[in-house]
Motif scaffolding. Sequence first.
Motif, PDB file in Angstrom:
ATOM      1  N   LEU A 121       0.831  -1.203   0.000  1.00 46.54           N
ATOM      2  CA  LEU A 121       0.000   0.000   0.000  1.00 46.54           C
ATOM      3  C   LEU A 121       0.869   1.259   0.000  1.00 46.54           C
ATOM      4  CD1 LEU A 121      -2.741  -1.033   2.604  1.00 46.54           C
ATOM      5  CD2 LEU A 121      -2.778  -1.311   0.125  1.00 46.54           C
ATOM      6  N   VAL A 122       1.603   1.471   1.092  1.00 42.11           N
ATOM      7  CA  VAL A 122       2.452   2.662   1.220  1.00 42.11           C
ATOM      8  C   VAL A 122       3.729   2.287   1.971  1.00 42.11           C
ATOM      9  CG1 VAL A 122       0.515   4.297   1.228  1.00 42.11           C
ATOM     10  CG2 VAL A 122       1.351   3.352   3.400  1.00 42.11           C
ATOM     11  N   HIS A 123       4.712   3.199   1.900  1.00 40.96           N
ATOM     12  CA  HIS A 123       5.925   3.027   2.709  1.00 40.96           C
ATOM     13  C   HIS A 123       6.519   4.395   3.015  1.00 40.96           C
ATOM     14  CE1 HIS A 123       8.594   3.971  -0.690  1.00 40.96           C
ATOM     15  NE2 HIS A 123       7.919   3.096  -1.437  1.00 40.96           N
ATOM     16  N   LEU A 229       1.294  -3.269   4.224  1.00 37.01           N
ATOM     17  CA  LEU A 229       0.809  -4.240   3.244  1.00 37.01           C
ATOM     18  C   LEU A 229      -0.604  -4.658   3.592  1.00 37.01           C
ATOM     19  CD1 LEU A 229       3.859  -6.730   3.141  1.00 37.01           C
ATOM     20  CD2 LEU A 229       3.609  -4.555   1.903  1.00 37.01           C
ATOM     21  N   ALA A 230      -1.351  -5.081   2.594  1.00 36.01           N
ATOM     22  CA  ALA A 230      -2.697  -5.609   2.801  1.00 36.01           C
ATOM     23  C   ALA A 230      -2.721  -7.090   2.469  1.00 36.01           C
ATOM     24  CB  ALA A 230      -3.710  -4.859   1.938  1.00 36.01           C
ATOM     25  N   PHE A 238     -10.895  -2.175  -1.357  1.00 35.70           N
ATOM     26  CA  PHE A 238     -10.249  -1.923  -0.063  1.00 35.70           C
ATOM     27  C   PHE A 238      -8.838  -1.384  -0.276  1.00 35.70           C
ATOM     28  CE2 PHE A 238      -7.350  -3.235   3.283  1.00 35.70           C
ATOM     29  CZ  PHE A 238      -7.992  -2.785   4.426  1.00 35.70           C
ATOM     30  N   ILE A 239      -8.103  -1.959  -1.207  1.00 37.51           N
ATOM     31  CA  ILE A 239      -6.737  -1.510  -1.489  1.00 37.51           C
ATOM     32  C   ILE A 239      -6.740  -0.043  -1.887  1.00 37.51           C
ATOM     33  CG2 ILE A 239      -4.728  -1.838  -2.973  1.00 37.51           C
ATOM     34  CD1 ILE A 239      -5.231  -4.117  -0.989  1.00 37.51           C
ATOM     35  N   SER A 240      -7.637   0.332  -2.771  1.00 40.77           N
ATOM     36  CA  SER A 240      -7.717   1.708  -3.232  1.00 40.77           C
ATOM     37  C   SER A 240      -8.096   2.651  -2.099  1.00 40.77           C
ATOM     38  CB  SER A 240      -8.742   1.814  -4.371  1.00 40.77           C
ATOM     39  OG  SER A 240      -8.896   3.149  -4.781  1.00 40.77           O
ATOM     40  N   LYS A 241      -9.120   2.279  -1.329  1.00 44.53           N
ATOM     41  CA  LYS A 241      -9.617   3.132  -0.254  1.00 44.53           C
ATOM     42  C   LYS A 241      -8.571   3.298   0.848  1.00 44.53           C
ATOM     43  CE  LYS A 241     -12.585   5.386   2.326  1.00 44.53           C
ATOM     44  NZ  LYS A 241     -11.785   5.539   3.531  1.00 44.53           N
ATOM     45  N   MET A 242      -7.921   2.203   1.262  1.00 44.09           N
ATOM     46  CA  MET A 242      -6.962   2.289   2.345  1.00 44.09           C
ATOM     47  C   MET A 242      -5.701   3.039   1.916  1.00 44.09           C
ATOM     48  SD  MET A 242      -6.504   1.906   5.466  1.00 44.09           S
ATOM     49  CE  MET A 242      -8.048   1.034   5.753  1.00 44.09           C
ATOM     50  N   THR A 243      -5.278   2.839   0.678  1.00 42.81           N
ATOM     51  CA  THR A 243      -4.123   3.600   0.193  1.00 42.81           C
ATOM     52  C   THR A 243      -4.430   5.090   0.209  1.00 42.81           C
ATOM     53  OG1 THR A 243      -3.431   1.768  -1.245  1.00 42.81           O
ATOM     54  CG2 THR A 243      -2.560   3.958  -1.754  1.00 42.81           C
ATOM     55  N   GLU A 244      -5.603   5.453  -0.263  1.00 41.49           N
ATOM     56  CA  GLU A 244      -6.021   6.860  -0.261  1.00 41.49           C
ATOM     57  C   GLU A 244      -6.068   7.415   1.165  1.00 41.49           C
ATOM     58  OE1 GLU A 244      -9.997   9.496  -1.410  1.00 41.49           O
ATOM     59  OE2 GLU A 244      -9.813   7.407  -2.053  1.00 41.49           O
ATOM     60  N   ALA A 268       3.301   2.669  -2.516  1.00 42.27           N
ATOM     61  CA  ALA A 268       4.266   1.587  -2.737  1.00 42.27           C
ATOM     62  C   ALA A 268       4.015   0.898  -4.071  1.00 42.27           C
ATOM     63  CB  ALA A 268       4.176   0.568  -1.608  1.00 42.27           C
ATOM     64  N   ASP A 269       5.075   0.251  -4.570  1.00 42.38           N
ATOM     65  CA  ASP A 269       4.983  -0.508  -5.817  1.00 42.38           C
ATOM     66  C   ASP A 269       5.662  -1.863  -5.622  1.00 42.38           C
ATOM     67  OD1 ASP A 269       6.236  -1.282  -8.672  1.00 42.38           O
ATOM     68  OD2 ASP A 269       4.438  -0.062  -8.970  1.00 42.38           O
ATOM     69  N   ARG A 270       5.050  -2.906  -6.145  1.00 42.67           N
ATOM     70  CA  ARG A 270       5.567  -4.260  -5.979  1.00 42.67           C
ATOM     71  C   ARG A 270       7.023  -4.389  -6.443  1.00 42.67           C
ATOM     72  NH1 ARG A 270       4.025  -9.737  -5.931  1.00 42.67           N
ATOM     73  NH2 ARG A 270       5.215 -11.039  -7.373  1.00 42.67           N
ATOM     74  N   SER A 271       7.398  -3.665  -7.489  1.00 43.49           N
ATOM     75  CA  SER A 271       8.745  -3.793  -8.049  1.00 43.49           C
ATOM     76  C   SER A 271       9.830  -3.406  -7.041  1.00 43.49           C
ATOM     77  CB  SER A 271       8.879  -2.925  -9.301  1.00 43.49           C
ATOM     78  OG  SER A 271       8.724  -1.545  -8.988  1.00 43.49           O
ATOM     79  N   GLU A 272       9.517  -2.509  -6.114  1.00 49.49           N
ATOM     80  CA  GLU A 272      10.494  -2.087  -5.117  1.00 49.49           C
ATOM     81  C   GLU A 272      10.888  -3.245  -4.198  1.00 49.49           C
ATOM     82  OE1 GLU A 272       9.493   2.324  -3.829  1.00 49.49           O
ATOM     83  OE2 GLU A 272       7.656   1.125  -3.936  1.00 49.49           O
TER      84      GLU A 272
END
Length: 282
Positions: A121-123, A229-230, A238-244, A268-272
């Motif tokens: 989600l975020v970091h 992480l979710a 949920f992913i969209s709402k919680m990230t926001e 956050a991005d999976r590639s990282e």
Amino acid sequence: MNAPSTQLLMGRRAALKSVAAAALCGVPMLNWAQLSVDRWRLLVNEAVTADLSISMLALRYRGWADYMGAQIRNKQVVVDPVIDIQNFVRQASAEQKPLVIFGKSVNQLAKLVRDGGYQPLVHRPEPYKAAFIVGKNSQVQTVQQLAGKRILMPDEFSATAAVGRAELRRLNVREPYISHTRYQDSVAAQVAAGIAEAGLVNPTIAKKWAEAGGRIVGETQPVVNWSVLASPKAPPEFISKMTESLLAMNSQSTDLLAEIGVKKWVKADRSEYLALLDYTRE
């Protein structure tokens, strides 16, 4: 850290309700049927820097948990703080997975993303870098000169140890003698006492070390930092709402972020996380 007074907690709750209400305005509703339970778990990995009891850690994250719960139609969020890294991984990998994870052992988080299906989600925006430290009178000037030296690292499952081993391998440092102790501050204490010729510590301990007159001879490569992480089963809405909602904390809930040692979030991005594992070869 002292426990907040009752008056302070009540004031924070009142402010939290106001912030949560503002954050909910204008946000599309989720398909709540996909989140069938009335409460969900926030699993917190404090890794090897924690100096508080479990009850004190639960209190530290209570305000943040209440904020997130308010975003999901006042769901009750149960804070489950874990210090032991292996125990954290076991809980995150169990059949009954927590809906949200906040972790400091980013190498373990990366494996949960790659292998366990967890959704970033975020970091924290600043990259994580561990530092190699030596005593002020040491003859060692570079990381390469640690070949054959006694290097003390924290918990072998920690992100600090993982990126430290990766950097020694990247620089082709030959035959370092690596040992481990549980906590980061123990590393600095043993280097100061001459028990270890060098140590590997996180940025917070490294800063204190330098301020006290110790020397830093090198840092690891920058990698993704503390992350949220979710669950693999969390629906897209949920992913969209919680990230926001988490990103909204940067302007609306800086006090809650400060309580958990975070200045702000970035998406956050999976590639990282995959890049981190390429570096550590885990």
